[in-house]
Enzyme design. Structure first.
Site, PDB file in Angstrom:
ATOM      1  N   CYS A   1      32.280  81.856 -34.935  1.00 31.32           N
ATOM      2  CA  CYS A   1      33.628  81.666 -35.483  1.00 31.32           C
ATOM      3  C   CYS A   1      33.864  80.186 -35.778  1.00 31.32           C
ATOM      4  CB  CYS A   1      34.686  82.151 -34.500  1.00 31.32           C
ATOM      5  SG  CYS A   1      34.586  83.897 -34.061  1.00 31.32           S
TER       6      CYS A   1
ATOM      7  N   ASP B   1      36.160  40.006 -26.451  1.00 28.70           N
ATOM      8  CA  ASP B   1      35.145  41.020 -26.154  1.00 28.70           C
ATOM      9  C   ASP B   1      35.163  42.162 -27.167  1.00 28.70           C
ATOM     10  OD1 ASP B   1      34.279  39.714 -23.835  1.00 28.70           O
ATOM     11  OD2 ASP B   1      35.837  40.658 -22.629  1.00 28.70           O
TER      12      ASP B   1
ATOM     13  N   ASP C   1      36.963  42.838 -21.151  1.00 30.52           N
ATOM     14  CA  ASP C   1      38.406  43.020 -21.016  1.00 30.52           C
ATOM     15  C   ASP C   1      39.225  42.136 -21.928  1.00 30.52           C
ATOM     16  OD1 ASP C   1      37.959  40.546 -19.727  1.00 30.52           O
ATOM     17  OD2 ASP C   1      39.760  40.828 -18.520  1.00 30.52           O
TER      18      ASP C   1
ATOM     19  N   CYS D   1      44.235  43.740 -59.498  1.00 30.42           N
ATOM     20  CA  CYS D   1      43.793  44.874 -58.688  1.00 30.42           C
ATOM     21  C   CYS D   1      44.548  46.127 -59.108  1.00 30.42           C
ATOM     22  CB  CYS D   1      44.023  44.608 -57.200  1.00 30.42           C
ATOM     23  SG  CYS D   1      43.123  43.208 -56.527  1.00 30.42           S
TER      24      CYS D   1
ATOM     25  N   CYS E   1      33.870  83.058 -30.590  1.00 37.44           N
ATOM     26  CA  CYS E   1      32.494  82.688 -30.284  1.00 37.44           C
ATOM     27  C   CYS E   1      32.082  81.530 -31.172  1.00 37.44           C
ATOM     28  CB  CYS E   1      31.556  83.870 -30.490  1.00 37.44           C
ATOM     29  SG  CYS E   1      31.480  84.437 -32.205  1.00 37.44           S
TER      30      CYS E   1
ATOM     31  N   CYS F   1      46.438  41.682 -55.843  1.00 36.87           N
ATOM     32  CA  CYS F   1      47.080  41.011 -56.973  1.00 36.87           C
ATOM     33  C   CYS F   1      47.279  42.007 -58.111  1.00 36.87           C
ATOM     34  CB  CYS F   1      46.238  39.825 -57.455  1.00 36.87           C
ATOM     35  SG  CYS F   1      44.602  40.324 -58.049  1.00 36.87           S
TER      36      CYS F   1
ATOM     37  N   ASP G   1      30.794  41.370 -19.409  1.00 45.93           N
ATOM     38  CA  ASP G   1      31.477  40.096 -19.572  1.00 45.93           C
ATOM     39  C   ASP G   1      31.871  39.637 -18.166  1.00 45.93           C
ATOM     40  OD1 ASP G   1      33.079  37.978 -20.931  1.00 45.93           O
ATOM     41  OD2 ASP G   1      34.720  39.080 -19.992  1.00 45.93           O
TER      42      ASP G   1
END
Length: 824
Positions: free
Chosen positions: A86, A701, A697, A19, A83, A16, A497
């Site tokens: 680095c 879930d 799935d 805000c 390495c 709003c 599940d």
């Protein structure tokens, strides 16, 4: 005073005008802030910082006000790293940029992922920070992106070229130096020394220049890396020999020695190791390369009634693409005509072809069988399944495991410590060794510098992650990030599940009971009319049963679904309710005693009873059974054999759940669980047993997948579930979870082996290189042997990681991976 900085960035949480006012006040309070503007419609803010405050201050001010700037991630490519030290140096340089919240650098991929508030960190600032640390950098989203495989091939060619040049120039130096100990005639005095000096100069100035160009600047800045160790070691041996050749009078009596062969062999052997590393690194990234090669370069499109061939990049949404027998599918889409069997193993890891016909989805890159298909394109470019899989694997390969934090802390201090040890070795030999001690002091100090190069430490974790996640992708198992590899190894509970995970997710109506005065066909038609508006997995079974009897399915209105309870609405002028007994109780509908008793018996058999109420009267009962997936029992048995607790979480009533759990061999069951309760179930399992992996799935879930220590989504499930998971099992086969666990353990074991080798190797050989065993009759380690041993340690780590390409397979041959092209 610094130049003014113009910023524009998104802001979260504004709803709003008040805000907007709070955000503006927070920004205007910053020292030097001007031209502040906040737009509620776009949820963005802009301002100019004219000295005093930084972009990070702006982000902090908004966070304190309750309107945070969303976090984003930038990717840049970093060249010149060799390495683990680095990696640490680049990460420190990036995190020092104001506003950066974290940085993760991968030595193998040469990429840095930087987390920061969106719009408040400029990519050029990140590139500048990396370059100031002594490395080359470029944003990955600027200009044409160089394919990693192409870059590795070019790097490999350059290394092979330099290796050949170094070997050819070093051979005469070695012959002249070493041969003189066998054939005195090869000792040519000053002339021979000058020849060695010229050849050694060419080696260090040509193929060996890479070590000096990258090592010396880091040494000057006080941030030495592996290249600095090589430059110091080879350079010290070379300069000492040059003084012995051109100005021997500057050295103490008896201290004139030539170490040209050590300087050139250090360069040659390390180039040899780097060349082997480049080849092995190329093999670690083959999974993505093979995956992207599956997509055809062109597609046959039906336009204006004619079939034309167009480049894949020219495909548009809605195009109709023709796939001939034996060809790879050009794009994602839906079949509009034709039937065929399609090999989808590159997505699912399952070799059995799947029948496809009108209305079925197709994935680009899959292999068509003997039929011809026309499909309508519904995804192109980065939106295709193939591109998303490749991006997911690439993100996982570029990630870091928690165990890597230990490596980063050690290697951040390792190279400076090695230089200190080398200096102490040099001084110790000068002080305590018998005269002339300058030569032995130099030799042992150089050996310390060379033997301690931390290449193997830097390669230990990322190479294992790359190979392991690539192998997992080949088996249809996609890790979203590398941390899931480590997390999956540590789980103690696997919670499934039920629907669509342990069962097929395609239930069918097995029983139908109705009360007095109601025909079965009428009850089924009314139930199907209401279920036709539902997305619940059981709804399709009711609709399919009505169609199988040839019943007309009436339209429904005022449809309402109450998650976890059931559905209601009006069908053919009647009030219809379908759901669990608790839904009837909630609505105040009295339950029929006979129907309730039948429901209990059906539930005990593992079937799901659905109660039907018509016009506020309990009028019927449908029983739906969802077949258990092939391999589910075997997967549960395999998990229990590994000492894991296996649980099932379901919204079914306890009797139905108990019947299914018993048939699968599952001991722990959380039944009658509402969607929100799955999170609580995960928390209970964790409190009782330890870290939890949740496998699901469906949309409901997603919270449990996010709550679990490791969330595993079935790839055949909903997009929301897949997006919430840490690991995606593309095939939907529960046994893929067993494979994922095996791969996780294999990768972590491989990393432990690599880290043990890298750390133990240095801990054991640094004292030998320093000559600490010589006073006790032990061996010394020459710089040449040190260079060969250092190169071998890196190649050993890479070779050990490549063994993971054969890990985690099932009964199929190892070469028959999902990413491997198969014959038609």
């Amino acid at each position: 005073m610094p130049d003014p900085v113009s910023l524009s960035f998104p802001v979260e949480g504004m709803s709003c005008a008040s805000c907007v006012g709070r955000v503006e006040r927070a920004l205007k309070a910053l020292p030097g802030a001007r031209d502040v503007a906040v737009n509620l419609a776009t949820n963005r803010a802009s301002l100019v910082l004219d000295g005093g405050a930084s972009p990070a201050d702006a982000a902090a001010a908004l966070a304190d006000a309750g309107y945070p700037v969303p976090e984003t991630q930038s990717l840049i490519a970093v060249d010149g790293m060799s390495c683990a030290s680095c990696v640490g140096r680049v990460e420190r340089a990036l995190t020092a940029v104001p506003g950066v919240m974290g940085a993760s650098v991968n030595l193998v991929t040469g990429q840095a992922a930087i987390r920061h508030p969106e719009g408040l960190v400029a990519t050029p600032d990140l590139v500048t920070a990396v370059e100031a640390a002594g490395y080359e950098a470029r944003p990955l989203d600027a200009g044409p992106r160089i394919d990693p495989a192409t870059r590795r091939e070019a790097e490999g060619r350059a290394l092979r070229r330099d290796l050949i040049a170094a070997a050819l120039l070093s051979a005469p130096v070695v012959v002249l130096d070493m041969g003189g100990h066998i054939l005195p005639s090869l000792h040519g005095g000053q002339a021979t020394a000058l020849v060695q000096a010229v050849l050694a100069t060419l080696v260090l100035a040509w193929p060996g220049r890479r070590f000096f160009l990258r090592g010396v600047p880091g040494l000057v800045r006080g941030h030495p890396d592996m290249n600095a160790l090589v430059a110091l070691g080879a350079g010290a041996a070379y300069l000492y020999s040059l003084v012995s050749t051109l100005a021997p009078g500057l050295l103490p009596a008896g201290a004139v020695h030539l170490y040209f062969e050590a300087s050139v062999l250090i360069v040659t052997l390390i180039l040899f190791g780097r060349t082997l590393e480049a080849g092995a690194k190329g093999r670690t990234g083959q999974a993505i390369a093979r995956l992207m090669d599956l997509a055809p370069r062109t597609a046959r499109v039906i336009r204006a009634g004619a079939e034309i061939e167009v480049p894949l990049g020219d495909l548009r949404l809605g195009d109709v693409v023709r796939v001939r027998p034996g060809e790879r599918v050009a794009a994602d889409g839906v079949v509009v005509s034709g039937t065929s069997h399609v090999d989808e193993s590159m997505v699912t890891g399952e070799p059995a072809p799947v029948r496809k016909g009108p209305g079925d989805r197709m994935v680009g890159g899959t292999l068509n069988g003997r039929g011809s298909l026309d499909l309508r394109v519904d995804a192109v470019g980065a939106a295709t399944v193939l591109a998303q899989i490749a991006a997911m694997v690439e993100r996982a390969q570029g990630g870091k495991l928690p165990i890597q934090a230990l490596v980063d802390r050690v290697t951040g201090r390792f190279v400076p410590a090695v230089i200190g040890i080398a200096l102490a070795t040099f001084l110790g030999w000068l002080i305590f060794a018998p005269a002339p001690a300058l030569g032995p002091a130099l030799v042992n100090a150089v050996a310390v510098l060379i033997i301690a190069c931390p290449c193997a430490m830097g390669l230990a974790t990322p190479t294992a992650i790359m190979v392991g996640t690539g192998r997992a992708a080949a088996r249809g198992i996609l890790f979203r990030d590398g941390a899931a590899l480590q997390g999956l190894r540590d789980v103690r509970v696997v919670a499934f599940d039920k629907t669509g995970t342990l069962t097929e997710g395609r239930p069918r109506v097995t029983d139908l009971f109705v009360g007095a005065g109601l025909a079965e066909e009428d009850a089924l038609a009314l139930a199907a009319g209401l279920e036709s508006r539902s997305e619940h997995p059981l709804a399709g079974a009711v609709v399919a049963a009505a169609r199988a009897r040839g019943l007309a399915i009436p339209e429904s209105e005022h449809f309402e679904a109450l998650e976890g309870f059931g559905i209601s609405g009006r069908v053919a002028g009647r009030s219809v309710v379908l759901g669990a007994p608790r839904y009837l109780e909630k609505l105040g509908i009295a339950q029929d005693t006979d129907l309730s008793a039948r429901a209990k018996r059906l539930a005990a058999d593992g079937k799901s009873p659905i109660h039907l109420a018509l016009d506020d009267r309990h009028a019927g009962l449908l029983a739906v059974s969802d077949p258990v997936k092939p391999g589910a029992r075997e997967a549960v048995a395999a998990l229990k054999a590994q000492g894991l607790v296996v649980a099932m979480v379901t919204g079914d009533d306890p009797r139905t759940a108990a019947g299914i759990a018993k048939s699968l061999g599952i001991d722990e069951v959380a039944a009658g669980i509402l969607p929100g309760g799955k999170v609580e179930a995960v928390q209970r399992f964790r409190a009782a047993h330890g870290p939890v992996a949740f496998v699901g799935d469906g949309i409901n879930d997603a919270p449990a997948l996010a709550e679990a220590d490791v969330g595993l989504a079935i790839g055949t499930g909903t997009d929301i579930a897949v997006e919430s998971a840490d690991v995606v099992l593309m095939s939907g086969d529960p046994q893929a979870l067993v494979e994922a666990l095996s791969l996780s353990r294999a990768v972590m074991a491989n990393i432990r082996q690599n880290l043990f080798w890298a750390f133990a190797y240095n801990a054991a050989l640094i004292p030998v290189a320093a000559g600490l065993l010589v006073p006790f009759g032990g061996p010394a380690l020459s710089p040449v042997l040190a260079a060969g041993a250092m190169a071998f340690s890196s190649v050993f780590v890479l070779g050990n990681a490549l063994r993971l390409r054969r890990a985690g397979g099932r009964a199929e041959p190892a070469e028959a991976t999902a990413l491997s092209p198969r014959p038609a």
